[in-house]
Design a protein around this motif. Structure first.
Motif, PDB file in Angstrom:
ATOM      1  N   ASP A 112       0.857  -1.181   0.000  1.00  0.00           N
ATOM      2  CA  ASP A 112       0.000   0.000   0.000  1.00  0.00           C
ATOM      3  C   ASP A 112       0.898   1.237   0.000  1.00  0.00           C
ATOM      4  O   ASP A 112       1.187   1.833   1.031  1.00  0.00           O
ATOM      5  N   ALA A 113       1.353   1.601  -1.187  1.00  0.00           N
ATOM      6  CA  ALA A 113       2.319   2.692  -1.343  1.00  0.00           C
ATOM      7  C   ALA A 113       1.781   4.008  -0.795  1.00  0.00           C
ATOM      8  O   ALA A 113       2.499   4.749  -0.115  1.00  0.00           O
ATOM      9  N   ALA A 114       0.527   4.325  -1.070  1.00  0.00           N
ATOM     10  CA  ALA A 114      -0.040   5.609  -0.647  1.00  0.00           C
ATOM     11  C   ALA A 114      -0.046   5.751   0.873  1.00  0.00           C
ATOM     12  O   ALA A 114       0.340   6.795   1.415  1.00  0.00           O
ATOM     13  N   THR A 115      -0.464   4.706   1.572  1.00  0.00           N
ATOM     14  CA  THR A 115      -0.505   4.777   3.034  1.00  0.00           C
ATOM     15  C   THR A 115       0.902   4.817   3.615  1.00  0.00           C
ATOM     16  O   THR A 115       1.187   5.624   4.506  1.00  0.00           O
ATOM     17  N   ALA A 116       1.787   3.971   3.121  1.00  0.00           N
ATOM     18  CA  ALA A 116       3.170   3.969   3.619  1.00  0.00           C
ATOM     19  C   ALA A 116       3.821   5.335   3.410  1.00  0.00           C
ATOM     20  O   ALA A 116       4.483   5.870   4.302  1.00  0.00           O
ATOM     21  N   TYR A 117       3.597   5.917   2.244  1.00  0.00           N
ATOM     22  CA  TYR A 117       4.164   7.227   1.912  1.00  0.00           C
ATOM     23  C   TYR A 117       3.599   8.319   2.815  1.00  0.00           C
ATOM     24  O   TYR A 117       4.296   9.251   3.191  1.00  0.00           O
ATOM     25  N   SER A 118       2.343   8.186   3.195  1.00  0.00           N
ATOM     26  CA  SER A 118       1.714   9.203   4.048  1.00  0.00           C
ATOM     27  C   SER A 118       2.393   9.302   5.407  1.00  0.00           C
ATOM     28  O   SER A 118       2.310  10.337   6.064  1.00  0.00           O
ATOM     29  N   TYR A 119       3.065   8.250   5.849  1.00  0.00           N
ATOM     30  CA  TYR A 119       3.775   8.248   7.129  1.00  0.00           C
ATOM     31  C   TYR A 119       5.214   8.742   7.016  1.00  0.00           C
ATOM     32  O   TYR A 119       5.874   8.949   8.030  1.00  0.00           O
ATOM     33  N   ALA A 120       5.705   8.899   5.810  1.00  0.00           N
ATOM     34  CA  ALA A 120       7.093   9.337   5.620  1.00  0.00           C
ATOM     35  C   ALA A 120       7.249  10.795   6.042  1.00  0.00           C
ATOM     36  O   ALA A 120       6.351  11.610   5.863  1.00  0.00           O
ATOM     37  N   ALA A 121       8.416  11.112   6.597  1.00  0.00           N
ATOM     38  CA  ALA A 121       8.718  12.480   7.015  1.00  0.00           C
ATOM     39  C   ALA A 121       8.691  13.407   5.800  1.00  0.00           C
ATOM     40  O   ALA A 121       8.982  12.978   4.680  1.00  0.00           O
ATOM     41  N   PRO A 122       8.355  14.672   6.017  1.00  0.00           N
ATOM     42  CA  PRO A 122       8.330  15.626   4.904  1.00  0.00           C
ATOM     43  C   PRO A 122       9.643  15.650   4.110  1.00  0.00           C
ATOM     44  O   PRO A 122       9.605  15.727   2.878  1.00  0.00           O
ATOM     45  N   ALA A 123      10.773  15.544   4.772  1.00  0.00           N
ATOM     46  CA  ALA A 123      12.065  15.547   4.061  1.00  0.00           C
ATOM     47  C   ALA A 123      12.185  14.335   3.148  1.00  0.00           C
ATOM     48  O   ALA A 123      12.730  14.428   2.043  1.00  0.00           O
ATOM     49  N   ILE A 124      11.666  13.195   3.589  1.00  0.00           N
ATOM     50  CA  ILE A 124      11.695  11.977   2.771  1.00  0.00           C
ATOM     51  C   ILE A 124      10.726  12.133   1.598  1.00  0.00           C
ATOM     52  O   ILE A 124      11.039  11.775   0.457  1.00  0.00           O
ATOM     53  N   GLN A 125       9.556  12.706   1.857  1.00  0.00           N
ATOM     54  CA  GLN A 125       8.594  12.932   0.772  1.00  0.00           C
ATOM     55  C   GLN A 125       9.159  13.892  -0.271  1.00  0.00           C
ATOM     56  O   GLN A 125       8.907  13.724  -1.465  1.00  0.00           O
TER      57      GLN A 125
END
Length: 120
Positions: A42-55
């Protein structure tokens, strides 16, 4: 058995007065939620938890998932996952996570894994 030790470093402090126990439980819930999302692809959910710098570094959920698959394979697919020592300082949390990879080969490494506590 191959063991990977990941230090989860939160880049943004929690708002308000730090309640170490509650904040730590919330942080662990975020970490577990991201790991669960990764295990379901679930890429979208996993990405939503990433830090802003990682995003900022990985524009888009699919790019982020691809990076995790290639660079953090034990996080993406593992045999076991458990929380280790945690430190709370100045409203920031550093959480050690012990992961045994899917192949269970001998070895050990340490790296940083960053996530955003704002997802809590």
């Amino acid at each position: 058995m191959r063991v990977f030790v990941l230090l989860v470093a939160f880049l943004i402090g929690f708002a308000g007065t730090a309640r170490a126990g509650d904040d730590l439980a919330d942080a662990q819930a975020v970490i577990r939620s991201q790991v669960d999302a990764l295990s379901r692809d679930d890429a979208a959910t996993a990405y939503s938890y990433a830090a802003p710098a990682i995003q900022d570094m990985f524009q888009g959920a699919n790019t982020f998932l691809s990076m995790v698959q290639q660079t953090y394979t034990p996080v993406y697919r593992h045999r076991s996952f458990e929380f280790g020592e945690a430190q709370v300082s100045d409203g920031k949390i550093a959480q050690r996570v012990h992961i045994v990879d899917a192949t269970a080969r001998p070895g050990r490494r340490c790296t940083r894994w960053s996530m955003s506590p704002t997802a809590v």
